[in-house]
Design a protein around this motif. Structure first.
Motif, PDB file in Angstrom:
ATOM      1  N   GLY A 135      11.037  16.463 -39.157  1.00 55.41           N
ATOM      2  CA  GLY A 135      10.756  17.533 -38.216  1.00 55.41           C
ATOM      3  C   GLY A 135      10.962  17.076 -36.783  1.00 55.41           C
ATOM      4  O   GLY A 135      11.355  15.930 -36.521  1.00 55.41           O
ATOM      5  N   TRP A 174      14.816  20.127 -43.583  1.00 48.82           N
ATOM      6  CA  TRP A 174      13.777  20.615 -42.680  1.00 48.82           C
ATOM      7  C   TRP A 174      13.299  22.008 -43.080  1.00 48.82           C
ATOM      8  O   TRP A 174      14.103  22.857 -43.521  1.00 48.82           O
ATOM      9  CB  TRP A 174      14.300  20.661 -41.253  1.00 48.82           C
ATOM     10  N   GLU A 233      10.161  24.032 -38.838  1.00 46.68           N
ATOM     11  CA  GLU A 233      10.683  22.959 -37.996  1.00 46.68           C
ATOM     12  C   GLU A 233      12.020  23.346 -37.362  1.00 46.68           C
ATOM     13  O   GLU A 233      12.299  23.010 -36.216  1.00 46.68           O
ATOM     14  CB  GLU A 233      10.835  21.673 -38.811  1.00 46.68           C
ATOM     15  N   LYS A 252      11.273  25.486 -34.435  1.00 47.54           N
ATOM     16  CA  LYS A 252      10.800  24.689 -33.294  1.00 47.54           C
ATOM     17  C   LYS A 252      11.989  24.096 -32.536  1.00 47.54           C
ATOM     18  O   LYS A 252      12.033  24.114 -31.308  1.00 47.54           O
ATOM     19  CB  LYS A 252       9.901  23.545 -33.784  1.00 47.54           C
TER      20      LYS A 252
END
Length: 338
Positions: free
Chosen positions: A160, A295, A299, A302
């Motif tokens: 992440g 991922w 993540e 983000k």
């Protein structure tokens, strides 16, 4: 009888020698940004052959590998000067001419798969915008493709955004480096030819290099055994474009054939590389020394949020870059991708 046979043979040879050679109506010289030995170049050559067949031999394209006449960053100049007729290239290579090319050529973190980028190019305003950007150079954007979301090769586990902090990461200069730096990584300038050595000697921890199958074939995953796949960052726009004046001289039917052929090329390129990636992933999964990291959607979201802050900064670099930013973010928002 023998004399007659000789006479007939002579007449046949005379006819053959005097028969007109059916040369193409239009011949073009294109340069690729890929070397002759790459799979990308092989798929491009298949496209060239199909164009000849689809046009009944009326159009012939001589496709040259990277560096044959111009550096990969200078083919746009080659077309403008009339030395090249066209190119198959990664649009981001021209970011030095206008940051807009870097932003539309590789909107780091924007696209989760190839279909999202191609839908934007073909149906979301990208096609029109590319032609607007190329207009000052006398270049016609015929259509776009891509390769695949690039895998990240890593010596350490990456699960992440948090794991990017302090990571010594090889990444190309420009937007890619800026995004990774904003995520906390420590980008390193390193030519592609030195990535393998850099990883093996620990000069870098990870590298933004290319698609999984190419990394696997090159042995990258053997020395950096924690690849991230599917990737989450780079998805380059590959464009096929040519001299606008020469394009305008083509009959409408040939323009249509070329336009449709590029859409087919995009399908061919992305499919062949996806098949190669799938086979490479299976091989890697069977290797107990390699751990593939995928991922989560959270993540990836983000990372995209971080990337967007850098898109905004990059957009301030030029009026055209701002146009690209507005176009892409509008498309992403309308389609629920932001």
């Amino acid at each position: 009888m023998k004399k007659l046979s000789t006479t007939l043979l002579s007449a046949t040879l005379a006819c053959a020698l005097s028969a007109p050679s059916f040369a193409a109506d239009y011949t073009f010289k294109f340069q690729s940004s890929d070397p002759a030995g790459d799979k990308n170049f092989q798929v491009q050559k298949e496209w060239v052959n199909r164009v000849k067949e689809m046009t009944g031999g009326r159009v012939e394209i001589d496709l040259l590998p990277v560096g044959s006449i111009f550096k990969h960053t200078e083919t746009l100049d080659g077309i403008k000067m009339g030395i090249l007729d066209g190119q198959i290239t990664a649009t981001e290579f021209f970011s030095g001419k206008d940051p807009a090319f870097g932003l539309i050529g590789n909107t780091v973190g924007a696209w989760s798969n190839t279909s999202q980028l191609l839908q934007y190019i073909n149906y979301g305003g990208g096609y029109e915008l590319m032609n607007e950007l190329y207009a000052p150079y006398g270049v016609k954007f015929i259509g776009g493709s891509t390769t695949g979301v690039e895998s990240l090769v890593s010596r350490v586990p990456l699960n992440g955004v948090e794991d990017l902090k302090g990571l010594k990461l090889r990444a190309p200069e420009g937007l890619v480096q800026r995004v990774f730096a904003a995520a906390g990584a420590a980008p390193v300038n390193l030519p592609g030819s030195e990535v393998f050595t850099g990883l093996s000697k620990g000069v870098i921890d990870a590298a933004d290099y290319t698609v999984f199958s190419t990394n696997q074939k090159a042995g990258m995953n053997d020395i950096a055994a924690h690849p991230v796949q599917p990737g989450f960052h780079s998805l380059p726009l590959i464009d096929i474009s040519m001299n606008k004046k020469k394009w305008d001289k083509l009959p409408a039917d040939l323009q249509t054939i070329l336009t449709v052929s590029v859409r087919d090329f995009a399908q061919d390129m992305t499919t062949q590389l996806r098949i190669a990636d799938q086979a490479a992933v299976k091989a890697a999964q069977a290797d107990p020394n390699i751990t593939i990291h995928d991922w989560s959607a959270e993540e990836r979201k983000k990372f995209r949020a971080i990337a967007r802050t850098q898109w905004e900064e990059f957009a301030k670099s030029s009026k055209n870059a701002q146009k690209v930013y507005d176009s892409i973010t509008s498309y992403l928002e309308q389609n629920g991708l932001l």
